[in-house]
Write a protein that holds these residues in place. Structure first.
Motif, PDB file in Angstrom:
ATOM      1  N   GLU A   1       9.003   2.401  38.866  1.00 32.42           N
ATOM      2  CA  GLU A   1       9.902   2.560  37.723  1.00 32.42           C
ATOM      3  C   GLU A   1      10.260   4.019  37.434  1.00 32.42           C
ATOM      4  O   GLU A   1      11.290   4.287  36.813  1.00 32.42           O
ATOM      5  N   LEU A   2       9.419   4.953  37.856  1.00 34.21           N
ATOM      6  CA  LEU A   2       9.657   6.350  37.500  1.00 34.21           C
ATOM      7  C   LEU A   2      10.905   6.890  38.191  1.00 34.21           C
ATOM      8  O   LEU A   2      11.193   6.544  39.343  1.00 34.21           O
ATOM      9  N   PRO A   3      11.652   7.775  37.511  1.00 34.72           N
ATOM     10  CA  PRO A   3      12.923   8.257  38.063  1.00 34.72           C
ATOM     11  C   PRO A   3      12.794   9.337  39.129  1.00 34.72           C
ATOM     12  O   PRO A   3      13.788   9.714  39.741  1.00 34.72           O
ATOM     13  N   THR A   4      11.599   9.858  39.336  1.00 37.20           N
ATOM     14  CA  THR A   4      11.392  10.874  40.371  1.00 37.20           C
ATOM     15  C   THR A   4      10.475  10.319  41.447  1.00 37.20           C
ATOM     16  O   THR A   4       9.870   9.256  41.288  1.00 37.20           O
TER      17      THR A   4
ATOM     18  N   GLY B   1      -2.048   7.517  29.704  1.00 38.72           N
ATOM     19  CA  GLY B   1      -1.771   7.996  31.055  1.00 38.72           C
ATOM     20  C   GLY B   1      -0.404   7.582  31.549  1.00 38.72           C
ATOM     21  O   GLY B   1       0.356   8.400  32.097  1.00 38.72           O
ATOM     22  N   ALA B   2      -0.046   6.319  31.373  1.00 38.42           N
ATOM     23  CA  ALA B   2       1.258   5.830  31.809  1.00 38.42           C
ATOM     24  C   ALA B   2       2.373   6.497  31.018  1.00 38.42           C
ATOM     25  O   ALA B   2       3.421   6.867  31.580  1.00 38.42           O
ATOM     26  N   ALA B   3       2.186   6.656  29.706  1.00 40.83           N
ATOM     27  CA  ALA B   3       3.217   7.288  28.877  1.00 40.83           C
ATOM     28  C   ALA B   3       3.413   8.754  29.260  1.00 40.83           C
ATOM     29  O   ALA B   3       4.546   9.255  29.297  1.00 40.83           O
ATOM     30  N   VAL B   4       2.319   9.461  29.562  1.00 37.35           N
ATOM     31  CA  VAL B   4       2.424  10.857  30.006  1.00 37.35           C
ATOM     32  C   VAL B   4       3.152  10.928  31.349  1.00 37.35           C
ATOM     33  O   VAL B   4       4.002  11.802  31.566  1.00 37.35           O
ATOM     34  N   ALA B   5       2.842  10.013  32.255  1.00 40.47           N
ATOM     35  CA  ALA B   5       3.521   9.992  33.556  1.00 40.47           C
ATOM     36  C   ALA B   5       5.025   9.818  33.380  1.00 40.47           C
ATOM     37  O   ALA B   5       5.831  10.473  34.066  1.00 40.47           O
ATOM     38  N   ARG B   6       5.423   8.935  32.473  1.00 38.06           N
ATOM     39  CA  ARG B   6       6.858   8.728  32.230  1.00 38.06           C
ATOM     40  C   ARG B   6       7.513   9.988  31.685  1.00 38.06           C
ATOM     41  O   ARG B   6       8.618  10.359  32.099  1.00 38.06           O
ATOM     42  N   GLN B   7       6.837  10.654  30.757  1.00 41.65           N
ATOM     43  CA  GLN B   7       7.387  11.885  30.197  1.00 41.65           C
ATOM     44  C   GLN B   7       7.512  12.974  31.267  1.00 41.65           C
ATOM     45  O   GLN B   7       8.513  13.683  31.332  1.00 41.65           O
ATOM     46  N   LEU B   8       6.495  13.108  32.097  1.00 39.18           N
ATOM     47  CA  LEU B   8       6.544  14.109  33.166  1.00 39.18           C
ATOM     48  C   LEU B   8       7.704  13.838  34.120  1.00 39.18           C
ATOM     49  O   LEU B   8       8.440  14.753  34.508  1.00 39.18           O
ATOM     50  N   ALA B   9       7.873  12.570  34.494  1.00 36.47           N
ATOM     51  CA  ALA B   9       8.961  12.215  35.406  1.00 36.47           C
ATOM     52  C   ALA B   9      10.313  12.417  34.742  1.00 36.47           C
ATOM     53  O   ALA B   9      11.267  12.901  35.382  1.00 36.47           O
ATOM     54  N   ASP B  10      10.438  12.070  33.468  1.00 36.52           N
ATOM     55  CA  ASP B  10      11.701  12.260  32.756  1.00 36.52           C
ATOM     56  C   ASP B  10      12.093  13.728  32.688  1.00 36.52           C
ATOM     57  O   ASP B  10      13.275  14.060  32.581  1.00 36.52           O
ATOM     58  N   ARG B  11      11.105  14.607  32.764  1.00 37.96           N
ATOM     59  CA  ARG B  11      11.387  16.050  32.719  1.00 37.96           C
ATOM     60  C   ARG B  11      11.451  16.661  34.115  1.00 37.96           C
ATOM     61  O   ARG B  11      11.453  17.880  34.261  1.00 37.96           O
ATOM     62  N   GLY B  12      11.467  15.804  35.135  1.00 35.48           N
ATOM     63  CA  GLY B  12      11.776  16.273  36.483  1.00 35.48           C
ATOM     64  C   GLY B  12      10.619  16.421  37.430  1.00 35.48           C
ATOM     65  O   GLY B  12      10.814  16.811  38.593  1.00 35.48           O
TER      66      GLY B  12
END
Length: 289
Positions: free
Chosen positions: A53-56, A23-34
């Protein structure tokens, strides 16, 4: 939007079971893609740290996915804070192992409630928003959805259930513009799986699986494949890819598993594990409170 590089930019995505692991890894990927991400789970400190920590723009909700009233409130708050939801990843899940005869039925029931009932509640409270956005719902299933294993009756039953649930939703929602996907995962390097290896019953179970099925995959690798599937609005995704072949051969799996179990798993006495990992202990604490 035909350019997959920008499909998720500006969208709102919901991930359950987001505190750790897949779940955390998917959240990071989703945020990295905007995407802006709504994080849902039981471990408040871990969720808060991840949201920071997430960029969005991201928020977290400390809530049990089996609580339909609170989940409905969360869905409204996600819409108010982040906008209408376009993606839901129903990932929340717990597991236990051991002979069914010695299993605590309360723990057995909790696995079904979190994995299956929690997924249904997640879908129901967010579907009105997905209908408005013509969004995508991804249900996290498992190799256990395809072939049941001894000593894991609750987990296998729950994952077979979520597979059937998502397959029933797919044709129901397709005419209304909502795509539904099912993700089949094998062993993934999560804290829950590492905890499972501490118990003889689950070590033995994995040891007698065919060599490819014993391999543990990094969460980051799994998350990339899952979010690629989100961008494609895929009806199914298999991580690793060879699981698709197991799907084709599933009719013969019960006989094969029974033969191996009779030969190998009757040599030792096993006991129930209880709910596995930090996430499992959080789910158990929530149940008993």
């Amino acid at each position: 939007m035909t350019d997959r590089k920008h499909v998720l930019r500006g969208r709102t995505a919901v991930v359950t079971g987001a505190a750790r692991g897949v779940g955390a890894a998917v959240a990071r990927q989703l945020a990295d893609r905007g995407a802006s991400v709504a994080l849902i789970g039981l471990e408040e400190e871990s969720l808060a740290r991840l949201a920071y920590e997430l960029p969005t723009e991201s928020y977290h909700w400390h809530v049990d996915v089996t609580d339909d009233e609170l989940m409905a409130r969360v869905a409204d708050e996600v819409r108010d804070r982040l906008g209408l939801t376009s993606v839901v990843v129903a990932n929340a899940g717990v597991a236990e192992g051991g002979p069914f005869l010695g299993t605590d039925l309360a723990s057995w029931r909790r696995v079904i409630e979190v994995n299956l009932v929690g997924s249904a509640i997640t879908a129901q409270v967010f579907l009105p928003q997905l209908l408005d956005t013509h969004g995508y719902y991804l249900q996290i299933a498992s190799l256990a959805s395809i072939g049941a294993a001894p000593m894991m009756s609750a987990y296998c039953a729950s994952k077979a259930g979520v597979e059937s649930f998502s397959q029933a939703l797919r044709p129901e929602l397709a005419p209304r513009g909502v795509a539904v996907g099912t993700a089949y995962l094998n062993w993934t390097d999560t804290e829950m799986i590492r905890d499972a290896d501490q118990y003889a019953v689950l070590r033995e179970l994995r040891a007698h699986m065919p060599s490819p099925a014993r391999k543990v995959y990094p969460t980051e690798h799994v998350a990339v494949r899952l979010v690629d599937a989100v961008e494609r609005r895929a009806s199914s995704v298999y991580v690793p890819g060879w699981l698709r072949g197991v799907q084709v051969a599933r009719a013969g799996l019960p006989t094969l598993v029974s033969r191996v179990a009779r030969r190998e798993l009757t040599r030792s006495e096993f006991s129930a594990t209880g709910l596995l990992g930090v996430g499992g202990r959080a789910a158990e604490s929530r149940r008993t409170s």
